[in-house]
Write an enzyme that holds these catalytic residues in place. Structure first.
Site, short mmCIF file in Angstrom:
data_model
loop_
_atom_site.label_atom_id
_atom_site.label_comp_id
_atom_site.label_asym_id
_atom_site.label_seq_id
_atom_site.Cartn_x
_atom_site.Cartn_y
_atom_site.Cartn_z
N ALA A 171 6.77 16.44 0.32
CA ALA A 171 6.81 17.65 -0.51
C ALA A 171 6.81 17.07 -1.99
CB ALA A 171 7.99 18.33 -0.28
N SER A 219 -0.32 -5.05 4.45
CA SER A 219 -0.20 -5.58 5.84
C SER A 219 0.11 -4.64 6.56
CB SER A 219 0.76 -6.72 5.94
OG SER A 219 0.74 -7.26 7.41
N THR A 248 2.12 5.15 -0.41
CA THR A 248 1.52 6.22 -1.48
C THR A 248 1.72 5.74 -2.83
OG1 THR A 248 2.75 7.80 -0.06
CG2 THR A 248 2.37 8.41 -2.43
N GLY A 304 0.83 -1.14 -0.05
CA GLY A 304 -0.18 0.09 -0.03
C GLY A 304 0.85 1.09 -0.08
N LYS A 311 3.16 24.83 -2.34
CA LYS A 311 4.58 25.12 -2.21
C LYS A 311 5.05 25.74 -3.50
CE LYS A 311 8.61 22.02 -2.87
NZ LYS A 311 9.00 20.55 -3.16
N THR A 336 11.29 14.38 -5.85
CA THR A 336 10.97 13.87 -6.85
C THR A 336 10.30 12.46 -6.77
OG1 THR A 336 13.44 13.09 -6.87
CG2 THR A 336 12.64 15.09 -8.32
#
Length: 532
Positions: free
Chosen positions: A51, A40, A15, A13, A79, A345
């Site tokens: 960021a 899990s 991001t 899972g 930002k 990045t």
């Protein structure tokens, strides 16, 4: 419609996993495909990258995310760029903004006209010709619509947000679109005897998850791409020697500012990322030059608010997999590689991978030509970002610690050497098509680090001195007018928190075709989603 690839399994899972599941469920749908995400709760996620860069606005728009809802749900702030204190030398600071310096004129970058003006005795502060930098100085922010008045520059921006809340936000969206989440720890991976393709995953409770196409978002361990396929790894730690990060959130002591701060330290650098509810902090360092205990102590002593948790240590090796896609498995995020978070990045590289997967999505089996193309393009993405990061360390006057002596004197890639020499002689790096960081970004960083070009493009000499001054004056007037009309960032956020749209709706159903990236970061892409 029949497809040999019907069952998509996302491993992990966080991001990367939920960005993948959300994008696949939106673009591919769940009527022809099944999309299953396995994660899990026993295995934590890194989740400290808070960021981003402007391209994420495209990703959110394609997913039809309402920007105001997103900002409120993830405790996000806006930002405008990154401040870099102490990188050139102690006591010096510069700003790498989103957006352009001035406006391109007569077919060349504005910076060439500024260089001519500067060499004739003009103001040395080129950042005065960038609206995002001026707004950041005054801690202002505002979303801007497309401008018909050329003098008023557009404000380009990204976000600073709670990565775990973003994953939860995307999970809810993905599950509403039909993605199935399976809780469990993977204990075995089954492969087809002849082809070696991954066929299924066995969980610790005995369940079996079958699939045709697997996306490895399992983090640094690379459960499938390395654990099964031994894809190998390009180790770039010679050029990027930082290999540890200690992170901790702290209480806010001031209203959140609209930019990230990356302060150079004795053996690396320290991030400061302001969110609506806390400030994110971290020390990225090399354990060859400072111990983990000492780095942790230094970070804790430099917080500007009360810590909200115990410091968390992360270990990594900068680099990228030799192959990102093997057979029916693609690695994304940390499982594919890690380039330190200096230029924010990490999430962008996940977004690029997703867009390329969608562009090359298999229909009837797996085409080795597409797999080779994907691997080459992803390596290109990581490689050019790598050079940009190295430049931050190598182009410096600092010699006050062993770490800075090492990076200042280390050998660098030939590709970076070429860029630095071009910049030194004529003020441009001639970035190749598809490179993420364009001329404006290279100028901001290299000039900010102290490398000032000796000359400029000859076209800048064509206009008269009076015309040059008039043009530069008009650019400054437009920037001043734009920034003077902007509210404080904190006031803008407060308006959004009250449920009112601060300057019109965003993310109300954008498409791949209609999504428009920030001009400083774009060169086109998979229907506009990535910068290719």
């Amino acid at each position: 419609m029949t497809n040999s690839v019907k069952n998509i399994v996302v491993v992990g899972g966080g991001t990367a996993g939920w960005m993948s599941a959300a994008a696949l469920s939106k673009v591919m749908g769940t009527s022809q495909y099944t999309i299953t995400l396995v994660e899990s709760e026993q295995i934590g996620t890194v989740g400290v990258g808070e960021a981003t860069i402007p391209m994420i606005t495209l990703f959110n728009n394609v997913l039809e995310i309402n920007e105001d809802d997103f900002v409120r749900a993830t405790n996000a702030t806006f930002k405008l760029g990154i401040e870099f204190p102490d990188w050139k030398k102690l006591g010096h600071s510069y700003f790498h903004p989103f957006g352009l310096l001035g406006v391109d004129m007569d077919g060349i970058a504005f910076t060439h006209f500024w260089l001519r003006w500067m060499k004739q005795g003009g103001n040395l502060d080129y950042s005065k010709f960038n609206a995002e930098t001026e707004a950041a100085r005054q801690r202002k922010f505002m979303r801007t619509a497309e401008q018909k008045v050329m003098l008023l520059p557009r404000i380009n921006y990204a976000y600073q947000f709670d990565a775990s809340l973003y994953a939860q936000f995307l999970r809810k969206m993905a599950e509403q679109r039909g993605v199935r989440r399976e809780e469990g720890r993977i204990v075995k991976v089954n492969q087809a005897p002849e082809s070696g393709m991954v066929q299924s995953l066995e969980l610790d409770d005995g369940r079996t998850i079958r699939g045709d196409f697997f996306l490895d978002c399992s983090g640094f361990r690379g459960l499938l791409i390395e654990g099964v396929y031994k894809a190998g790894y390009h180790d770039w730690s010679h050029w990027l020697p930082v290999n540890r990060a200690v992170a901790v959130p702290c209480d806010m002591v001031e209203p959140p500012i609209p930019y990230t701060r990356a302060t150079a330290r004795e053996a690396g650098w320290q991030w400061r990322i302001p969110l609506q509810h806390r400030t994110g902090n971290g020390y990225v360092f090399s354990d060859q030059f400072v111990s983990e205990d000492e780095a942790t102590m230094k970070l804790m002593s430099r917080l500007d608010g009360k810590p909200q948790a115990e410091p968390r240590l992360l270990k990594f090796v900068t680099g990228v997999r030799k192959k990102s896609w093997v057979k029916n498995c693609v690695s994304l995020g940390l499982s594919n590689g890690f380039l330190e978070p200096l230029e924010s990045t990490s999430i962008h590289l996940v977004q690029v991978a997703i867009a390329k997967i969608l562009a090359m999505f298999p229909r009837d089996g797996f085409d080795e030509r597409l797999i080779e193309r994907y691997n080459a393009e992803m390596h290109f993405e990581y490689d050019n970002v790598k050079d940009f990061l190295i430049a931050h360390y190598h182009v410096t006057e600092r010699d006050d610690t062993p770490f800075w002596n090492y990076v200042r004197n280390m050998s660098i890639p030939d590709s970076l050497t070429e860029k630095l020499e071009l910049f030194r002689t004529r003020g441009e790096v001639m970035a190749k098509a598809g490179e993420l960081f364009r001329e404006t970004s290279w100028f901001a960083v290299l000039a900010g680090q102290g490398l000032m070009p000796e000359s400029y493009h000859p076209v800048a000499d064509v206009i008269s001195e009076d015309d040059l001054r008039l043009r530069l004056s008009k650019v400054r007037t437009g920037i001043t007018e734009r920034v003077n009309g902007m509210p404080l960032h904190k006031d803008y956020l407060e308006t959004m928190a009250q449920g009112a749209s601060a300057s019109g709706p965003r993310g109300q159903g954008a498409t791949f075709e209609s999504a428009t990236p920030a001009p400083a970061q774009t060169t086109g892409g998979f229907q506009g989603l990535v910068n290719r």
